[in-house]
Write an enzyme that holds these catalytic residues in place. Sequence first.
Site, PDB file in Angstrom:
ATOM      1  N   ARG A   1     127.665  73.973  15.442  1.00  0.00           N
ATOM      2  CA  ARG A   1     128.281  74.795  14.721  1.00  0.00           C
ATOM      3  C   ARG A   1     127.901  74.788  13.278  1.00  0.00           C
ATOM      4  O   ARG A   1     128.003  75.896  12.364  1.00  0.00           O
ATOM      5  CB  ARG A   1     129.813  74.743  14.715  1.00  0.00           C
ATOM      6  CG  ARG A   1     130.223  73.397  14.191  1.00  0.00           C
ATOM      7  CD  ARG A   1     131.779  73.430  14.390  1.00  0.00           C
ATOM      8  NE  ARG A   1     132.599  72.179  13.862  1.00  0.00           N
ATOM      9  CZ  ARG A   1     132.538  71.187  14.797  1.00  0.00           C
ATOM     10  NH1 ARG A   1     132.408  71.262  16.015  1.00  0.00           N
ATOM     11  NH2 ARG A   1     133.276  70.035  14.207  1.00  0.00           N
ATOM     12  N   TYR A   2     127.011  73.619  12.796  1.00  0.00           N
ATOM     13  CA  TYR A   2     126.634  73.325  11.411  1.00  0.00           C
ATOM     14  C   TYR A   2     125.176  73.621  11.401  1.00  0.00           C
ATOM     15  O   TYR A   2     124.495  73.976  10.319  1.00  0.00           O
ATOM     16  CB  TYR A   2     126.948  71.883  11.036  1.00  0.00           C
ATOM     17  CG  TYR A   2     128.365  71.824  10.949  1.00  0.00           C
ATOM     18  CD1 TYR A   2     129.139  72.248  10.135  1.00  0.00           C
ATOM     19  CD2 TYR A   2     128.845  70.622  11.692  1.00  0.00           C
ATOM     20  CE1 TYR A   2     130.771  72.044  10.078  1.00  0.00           C
ATOM     21  CE2 TYR A   2     130.162  70.427  11.830  1.00  0.00           C
ATOM     22  CZ  TYR A   2     131.026  71.310  11.036  1.00  0.00           C
ATOM     23  OH  TYR A   2     132.494  70.677  10.959  1.00  0.00           O
ATOM     24  N   THR A   3     124.387  73.477  12.348  1.00  0.00           N
ATOM     25  CA  THR A   3     122.784  73.369  12.228  1.00  0.00           C
ATOM     26  C   THR A   3     122.567  74.953  12.506  1.00  0.00           C
ATOM     27  O   THR A   3     122.977  75.639  13.457  1.00  0.00           O
ATOM     28  CB  THR A   3     122.159  72.600  13.142  1.00  0.00           C
ATOM     29  OG1 THR A   3     122.386  72.811  14.706  1.00  0.00           O
ATOM     30  CG2 THR A   3     122.539  71.086  12.811  1.00  0.00           C
TER      31      THR A   3
ATOM     32  N   ALA B   1     126.845  68.712  14.603  1.00  0.00           N
ATOM     33  CA  ALA B   1     127.241  69.470  15.578  1.00  0.00           C
ATOM     34  C   ALA B   1     126.857  70.819  15.496  1.00  0.00           C
ATOM     35  O   ALA B   1     126.327  71.277  14.472  1.00  0.00           O
ATOM     36  CB  ALA B   1     128.861  69.805  15.424  1.00  0.00           C
TER      37      ALA B   1
END
Length: 754
Positions: free
Chosen positions: A124-126, A122
């Site tokens: 928000r993680y990368t 997602a």
Amino acid sequence: MQNNLNLEGVEQQALKEYTEKAYLDYSMYVILDRALPTIGDGLKPVQRRIIYSMSELGLSAASKPKKSARTVGDVLGKFHPHGDSACYEAMVLMAQSFSYRYPIIDGQGNWGSTDDPKSFAAMRYTESRLAPYAKCLLQELGQGTVDWVPNFDGTLSEPVALPARLPNLLLNGTTGIAVGMSTDVPPHNLKEVASALVHLIDNPKATIAQLMKHIKAPDFPTGGELVSSKNEIRDIYKSGSGTLRLRASYKLENGDVVITSLPHQISGGKVLEQIATQMRNKKLPQVDDLRDESDHEDPTRLVISKKRGVDVDELMSHLFSITSLERTLRVNMNVIGMNGRPRLFNLVEMLSEWISFRKDTVKRRLKHRLQIVIDRLHILDGLLVAYLNIDEVIAIIRAEDEPKPKLMKKFKLTDIQAEAILNLRLRNLAKLEEMKIRGEQDELNDERDTLEKTLKSAARLKTLIKNEILEDAEAYGDTRRTQIVEREAAQALDETQLVASEPVTVVLSQRGYARAAKGHDIDPMSLSYKSGDGYLAAAKGRSNQLAMFIDSTGRVYSVIAHTLPSARGQGEPLSGRFKPPDGAEFCGAMIGDDEQRYLLASDTGYGFVAKLGDLASRNKAGKAILRVSPQGKAVVPAPVPKDTECLIAAVSSIGRLLLFEMEELPELAKGKGNKLINIPGARYKSGEEKLVAAAVVPEDGDLHVHCGARMMTIRWNATDDYYGERALRGRLLPKGWRKVDRLVGIAPFTEDES
């Protein structure tokens, strides 16, 4: 009910006209603002907005990456009011090295893999930033090179197109589906495209053939082999559309086949699953084992262990045909031209259109820079006047409440020059400042002369564009990944070649149940049958041969023997596999190679010899072979031994047996045949005589006559008692042996039934 609505002053329009206009407006929006790229920067609107937003966030290749959610939020909030998932997916695609030939975004974290491109984490993680290649798209953005338009809410401006220094559309390719049209542009190698551009700039009338000396073919990020012919590739570049065949590349290591690269957008997991399915279904006997040895150093390494003696080329040709190791890619170079209209471009038109775009961009850049130089020289002229009259200038500034008009009148300065003098810092009043001004003037005068000469000279402009293209090609270019190898189309092996060749006995029951027993020493009479069913016929052959069954109407049906159920069970009804005519019954089984011959006969006493190769048919409805009368039926076929003299034996329902030379019977592919034994009467009546069995007796062999559970053997030296010419009545068998069930010809020196 009376309608009291007052429609005065309200615009009215027919529903047909309204819906037609609304749909056309929507179609044009999808085509121009969503699905199709422009030829200039090769980007769709969402891609352009992502790249521009990242540049505005300062996410250059040299900067620290930021959360992808930050970029997506900026794109949606400022320029692209659509779904965040679609925006992030477009962003991911530009970061995947296996999707883009020259990735525009440098991603950190999980951005998917070749096995599952959709497995990215997602947003928000990368984290992400622009790749070095993005510089060639953004480098000239602030230099007056492009037009700007208001964003969706009119609070900001965004570029209509990015000032690409390279034809990004050809380099990275694109796909898109709009309303009524689509686009599929394959990626190409940067150095090849740059070489073709330089050639086309020097030779505007260059042909497709001349450009193909530079651009050999598309170049895909995952490598593989492009196996389409040169003529096919030329036709695609000439018309702008067509199909390409892309194949995996492999090598041999210690007798194993190692697949080192896959076609574009094909996952190794999918290929392994396809091959494993074939192995489970026993359709790949040539393969022993299958392994995935892919790792960080070798992203694609699929190992296929083959059996000894297997031809590698034949095996791989078969795998290319039945799996995704070879795929067909569609090419449709339908893009938006510089006039804002979508159309189909060929290679020359696309490169020429981009060169035209690049010339306009470079001219705008040069004019923009020239204006900056002229403006600066104008200010420097004013500053120089001030330095030459520094004491008077200081006196006017100290004495006057409004010094600007006084300065302009005293030294004949413009408003801009006077403003620049008034904005001077005290520290810049040093003696050396005059020298700096004169030095800057000299540099800018030289630059102005160069810019003016370049803008006035078409040759200088071409040289500048070529040098910049070659410079970028050197900075971002690499070697070709997809090898161009013209090969024949892949051929799938025949199903009979994919089955292990083992001896089998095909058994058919009276009620039409079939099965295949391993080996030739099986006694079909001893097998178990369903209640009310029993043995009818058997045939010996190999598991990779076609088993054929004839029904009472003379139609023949075929199936690979190994697909029949095992003899451990009671078989399966052939009516489930085939579609025989209503009321038809299965009467016999045959198996062997194409040259194997069988005696086919009907109970009216007619028959012929046929080769199995002429009888084969994979049609569920079978193939009409033996012509049988409406009230008649076929009898059990009899195999004809190879390379030996034979007699044909025919027995009627009243026990008349006739043996005659096989040469008297014709070999046909289909038909009624000739009379085997004379049976009086042309019609059937209750209790009327008919042919019940026929067999082929090899030289020095025996004839077994089966009557119920009893069997009588007629030796070769005793066949003279029943020997005669074809179509005679024959001789009656001894009393008690006239109710014959079947005849079997036995080869000499063996007790196995043929």
